[in-house]
Design a protein around this motif. Structure first.
Motif, PDB file in Angstrom:
ATOM      1  N   PRO A  20       0.808  -1.226   0.000  1.00  0.00           N
ATOM      2  CA  PRO A  20       0.000   0.000   0.000  1.00  0.00           C
ATOM      3  C   PRO A  20       0.841   1.277   0.000  1.00  0.00           C
ATOM      4  O   PRO A  20       0.372   2.328  -0.418  1.00  0.00           O
ATOM      5  N   GLU A  21       2.084   1.188   0.446  1.00  0.00           N
ATOM      6  CA  GLU A  21       2.954   2.363   0.490  1.00  0.00           C
ATOM      7  C   GLU A  21       3.761   2.549  -0.798  1.00  0.00           C
ATOM      8  O   GLU A  21       4.535   3.499  -0.914  1.00  0.00           O
ATOM      9  N   CYS A  22       3.599   1.661  -1.755  1.00  0.00           N
ATOM     10  CA  CYS A  22       4.360   1.728  -3.000  1.00  0.00           C
ATOM     11  C   CYS A  22       3.957   2.982  -3.782  1.00  0.00           C
ATOM     12  O   CYS A  22       2.775   3.207  -4.040  1.00  0.00           O
ATOM     13  N   PRO A  23       4.919   3.812  -4.182  1.00  0.00           N
ATOM     14  CA  PRO A  23       4.599   5.030  -4.938  1.00  0.00           C
ATOM     15  C   PRO A  23       3.873   4.735  -6.249  1.00  0.00           C
ATOM     16  O   PRO A  23       2.989   5.495  -6.655  1.00  0.00           O
ATOM     17  N   THR A  24       4.205   3.641  -6.902  1.00  0.00           N
ATOM     18  CA  THR A  24       3.527   3.286  -8.148  1.00  0.00           C
ATOM     19  C   THR A  24       2.054   2.995  -7.884  1.00  0.00           C
ATOM     20  O   THR A  24       1.180   3.454  -8.625  1.00  0.00           O
ATOM     21  N   ARG A  25       1.789   2.266  -6.833  1.00  0.00           N
ATOM     22  CA  ARG A  25       0.398   1.956  -6.470  1.00  0.00           C
ATOM     23  C   ARG A  25      -0.363   3.242  -6.158  1.00  0.00           C
ATOM     24  O   ARG A  25      -1.506   3.420  -6.576  1.00  0.00           O
ATOM     25  N   GLN A  26       0.262   4.133  -5.433  1.00  0.00           N
ATOM     26  CA  GLN A  26      -0.389   5.391  -5.081  1.00  0.00           C
ATOM     27  C   GLN A  26      -0.688   6.225  -6.324  1.00  0.00           C
ATOM     28  O   GLN A  26      -1.754   6.827  -6.440  1.00  0.00           O
ATOM     29  N   LEU A  27       0.241   6.235  -7.271  1.00  0.00           N
ATOM     30  CA  LEU A  27       0.009   6.963  -8.524  1.00  0.00           C
ATOM     31  C   LEU A  27      -1.125   6.322  -9.311  1.00  0.00           C
ATOM     32  O   LEU A  27      -2.002   7.008  -9.839  1.00  0.00           O
ATOM     33  N   LEU A  28      -1.132   4.997  -9.389  1.00  0.00           N
ATOM     34  CA  LEU A  28      -2.211   4.314 -10.104  1.00  0.00           C
ATOM     35  C   LEU A  28      -3.569   4.601  -9.466  1.00  0.00           C
ATOM     36  O   LEU A  28      -4.575   4.734 -10.169  1.00  0.00           O
ATOM     37  N   ASP A  29      -3.610   4.709  -8.146  1.00  0.00           N
ATOM     38  CA  ASP A  29      -4.851   5.073  -7.461  1.00  0.00           C
ATOM     39  C   ASP A  29      -5.332   6.445  -7.923  1.00  0.00           C
ATOM     40  O   ASP A  29      -6.527   6.666  -8.103  1.00  0.00           O
ATOM     41  N   ARG A  30      -4.405   7.380  -8.113  1.00  0.00           N
ATOM     42  CA  ARG A  30      -4.784   8.737  -8.527  1.00  0.00           C
ATOM     43  C   ARG A  30      -5.194   8.802  -9.988  1.00  0.00           C
ATOM     44  O   ARG A  30      -6.151   9.478 -10.327  1.00  0.00           O
ATOM     45  N   ILE A  31      -4.469   8.124 -10.860  1.00  0.00           N
ATOM     46  CA  ILE A  31      -4.769   8.262 -12.292  1.00  0.00           C
ATOM     47  C   ILE A  31      -5.828   7.277 -12.766  1.00  0.00           C
ATOM     48  O   ILE A  31      -6.305   7.390 -13.890  1.00  0.00           O
ATOM     49  N   GLY A  32      -6.230   6.349 -11.902  1.00  0.00           N
ATOM     50  CA  GLY A  32      -7.189   5.336 -12.306  1.00  0.00           C
ATOM     51  C   GLY A  32      -8.643   5.717 -12.095  1.00  0.00           C
ATOM     52  O   GLY A  32      -9.517   4.857 -12.209  1.00  0.00           O
ATOM     53  N   THR A  33      -8.936   6.964 -11.833  1.00  0.00           N
ATOM     54  CA  THR A  33     -10.323   7.366 -11.608  1.00  0.00           C
ATOM     55  C   THR A  33     -10.973   7.807 -12.914  1.00  0.00           C
ATOM     56  O   THR A  33     -10.300   8.228 -13.852  1.00  0.00           O
ATOM     57  N   LYS A  34     -12.295   7.726 -12.952  1.00  0.00           N
ATOM     58  CA  LYS A  34     -13.007   8.137 -14.165  1.00  0.00           C
ATOM     59  C   LYS A  34     -12.813   9.625 -14.423  1.00  0.00           C
ATOM     60  O   LYS A  34     -12.700  10.041 -15.581  1.00  0.00           O
ATOM     61  N   TRP A  35     -12.745  10.437 -13.366  1.00  0.00           N
ATOM     62  CA  TRP A  35     -12.615  11.880 -13.576  1.00  0.00           C
ATOM     63  C   TRP A  35     -11.235  12.225 -14.113  1.00  0.00           C
ATOM     64  O   TRP A  35     -11.094  13.106 -14.966  1.00  0.00           O
ATOM     65  N   THR A  36     -10.211  11.527 -13.647  1.00  0.00           N
ATOM     66  CA  THR A  36      -8.872  11.759 -14.184  1.00  0.00           C
ATOM     67  C   THR A  36      -8.834  11.392 -15.659  1.00  0.00           C
ATOM     68  O   THR A  36      -8.339  12.148 -16.492  1.00  0.00           O
ATOM     69  N   SER A  37      -9.391  10.241 -15.988  1.00  0.00           N
ATOM     70  CA  SER A  37      -9.412   9.795 -17.378  1.00  0.00           C
ATOM     71  C   SER A  37     -10.159  10.790 -18.260  1.00  0.00           C
ATOM     72  O   SER A  37      -9.701  11.132 -19.358  1.00  0.00           O
ATOM     73  N   MET A  38     -11.293  11.279 -17.785  1.00  0.00           N
ATOM     74  CA  MET A  38     -12.078  12.240 -18.569  1.00  0.00           C
ATOM     75  C   MET A  38     -11.353  13.573 -18.701  1.00  0.00           C
ATOM     76  O   MET A  38     -11.364  14.187 -19.774  1.00  0.00           O
ATOM     77  N   ALA A  39     -10.724  14.036 -17.630  1.00  0.00           N
ATOM     78  CA  ALA A  39     -10.006  15.310 -17.692  1.00  0.00           C
ATOM     79  C   ALA A  39      -8.831  15.218 -18.655  1.00  0.00           C
ATOM     80  O   ALA A  39      -8.607  16.128 -19.473  1.00  0.00           O
ATOM     81  N   VAL A  40      -8.074  14.142 -18.571  1.00  0.00           N
ATOM     82  CA  VAL A  40      -6.924  13.967 -19.459  1.00  0.00           C
ATOM     83  C   VAL A  40      -7.401  13.893 -20.910  1.00  0.00           C
ATOM     84  O   VAL A  40      -6.834  14.537 -21.796  1.00  0.00           O
ATOM     85  N   LYS A  41      -8.468  13.152 -21.181  1.00  0.00           N
ATOM     86  CA  LYS A  41      -9.009  13.044 -22.544  1.00  0.00           C
ATOM     87  C   LYS A  41      -9.469  14.406 -23.049  1.00  0.00           C
ATOM     88  O   LYS A  41      -9.184  14.790 -24.190  1.00  0.00           O
ATOM     89  N   VAL A  70     -10.370  18.996  -7.311  1.00  0.00           N
ATOM     90  CA  VAL A  70      -9.468  18.019  -6.690  1.00  0.00           C
ATOM     91  C   VAL A  70      -8.686  17.268  -7.766  1.00  0.00           C
ATOM     92  O   VAL A  70      -7.471  17.072  -7.655  1.00  0.00           O
ATOM     93  N   THR A  71      -9.374  16.846  -8.808  1.00  0.00           N
ATOM     94  CA  THR A  71      -8.729  16.107  -9.902  1.00  0.00           C
ATOM     95  C   THR A  71      -7.639  16.948 -10.556  1.00  0.00           C
ATOM     96  O   THR A  71      -6.512  16.480 -10.756  1.00  0.00           O
ATOM     97  N   LEU A  72      -7.965  18.191 -10.884  1.00  0.00           N
ATOM     98  CA  LEU A  72      -6.987  19.065 -11.535  1.00  0.00           C
ATOM     99  C   LEU A  72      -5.821  19.394 -10.603  1.00  0.00           C
ATOM    100  O   LEU A  72      -4.675  19.473 -11.040  1.00  0.00           O
ATOM    101  N   ARG A  73      -6.100  19.556  -9.319  1.00  0.00           N
ATOM    102  CA  ARG A  73      -5.035  19.819  -8.352  1.00  0.00           C
ATOM    103  C   ARG A  73      -4.056  18.641  -8.310  1.00  0.00           C
ATOM    104  O   ARG A  73      -2.839  18.825  -8.323  1.00  0.00           O
ATOM    105  N   ASN A  74      -4.590  17.422  -8.281  1.00  0.00           N
ATOM    106  CA  ASN A  74      -3.731  16.235  -8.268  1.00  0.00           C
ATOM    107  C   ASN A  74      -2.935  16.102  -9.559  1.00  0.00           C
ATOM    108  O   ASN A  74      -1.744  15.781  -9.533  1.00  0.00           O
ATOM    109  N   LEU A  75      -3.581  16.327 -10.690  1.00  0.00           N
ATOM    110  CA  LEU A  75      -2.888  16.229 -11.975  1.00  0.00           C
ATOM    111  C   LEU A  75      -1.789  17.282 -12.089  1.00  0.00           C
ATOM    112  O   LEU A  75      -0.708  17.013 -12.627  1.00  0.00           O
ATOM    113  N   THR A  76      -2.054  18.466 -11.572  1.00  0.00           N
ATOM    114  CA  THR A  76      -1.054  19.536 -11.592  1.00  0.00           C
ATOM    115  C   THR A  76       0.101  19.188 -10.668  1.00  0.00           C
ATOM    116  O   THR A  76       1.273  19.324 -11.035  1.00  0.00           O
TER     117      THR A  76
END
Length: 136
Positions: A20-41, A70-76
Motif C-alpha cells: 500500500p505504500e508503494c509510490p507506483t500503487r499510489q500513482l495508479l490510485d490517482r490516475i485510475g479514476t473516471k474523472w482523471t481519465s475524462m479530464a486527461v481526454k 481536486v482532480t486538476l489539483r492532483n494532476l497539476t
C-alpha cells in the motif's frame, strides 16, 4: 513508504504493487479514476490549446466543481497538467496537458479502446452473473 518502496522509487525501478505504500500503487490510485481519465481526454482533445475550468466542467458531464478541482489539483501536482491564472475578477484559470500528461493520454487511450472493444463481453458476463445470483 516502506524502506523497500523508498529504495525502489529512488532508483527508478518498479515498486511492489501489492504494498500500500508503494509510490507506483499510489500513482495508479490517482490516475485510475473516471474523472482523471475524462479530464486527461478532454485536455488532450484540446491540445496544444488551454481549456478554462468552466469549459472543462461543461465538457465533463456529471463532474462536480469540487471533484474537478481536486482532480486538476492532483494532476497539476503530479506534473501531468499545467495551470495558468489570468488576473481578473473573477480570476480566469486555464489548464493544459504537459508532455508527461500527453504520454498518459496515450496509455489511457489504449485502455479506453480495450474497454470499447470488450464491452459486449463484459455486458454478457454481467448479465450471466445477474441471472445466476437471481437463481435462474
Amino acid at each position: 513508504m516502506t524502506t523497500r518502496g523508498a529504495r525502489a522509487a529512488g532508483r527508478g525501478v518498479r515498486g511492489d504493487l501489492f504494498d500500500p505504500e508503494c509510490p507506483t500503487r499510489q500513482l495508479l490510485d490517482r490516475i485510475g479514476t473516471k474523472w482523471t481519465s475524462m479530464a486527461v481526454k478532454t485536455l488532450a482533445d484540446a491540445a496544444p490549446d488551454e481549456v478554462r475550468f468552466a469549459e472543462l466542467k461543461r465538457r465533463m458531464p456529471g463532474v462536480s466543481q469540487k471533484m474537478l478541482s481536486v482532480t486538476l489539483r492532483n494532476l497539476t501536482r503530479d506534473g501531468l497538467v499545467s495551470r495558468r491564472v489570468e488576473p481578473a475578477v473573477p480570476p480566469r484559470v486555464f489548464y493544459r496537458l504537459t508532455g508527461l500528461g500527453l504520454s498518459l493520454e496515450t496509455a489511457l487511450a489504449g485502455l479506453r479502446g480495450w474497454a470499447e472493444q470488450h464491452m459486449p463481453e463484459i455486458d454478457r458476463a454481467n448479465e450471466a452473473a445477474d441471472r445466476e445470483s437471481d437463481g435462474g
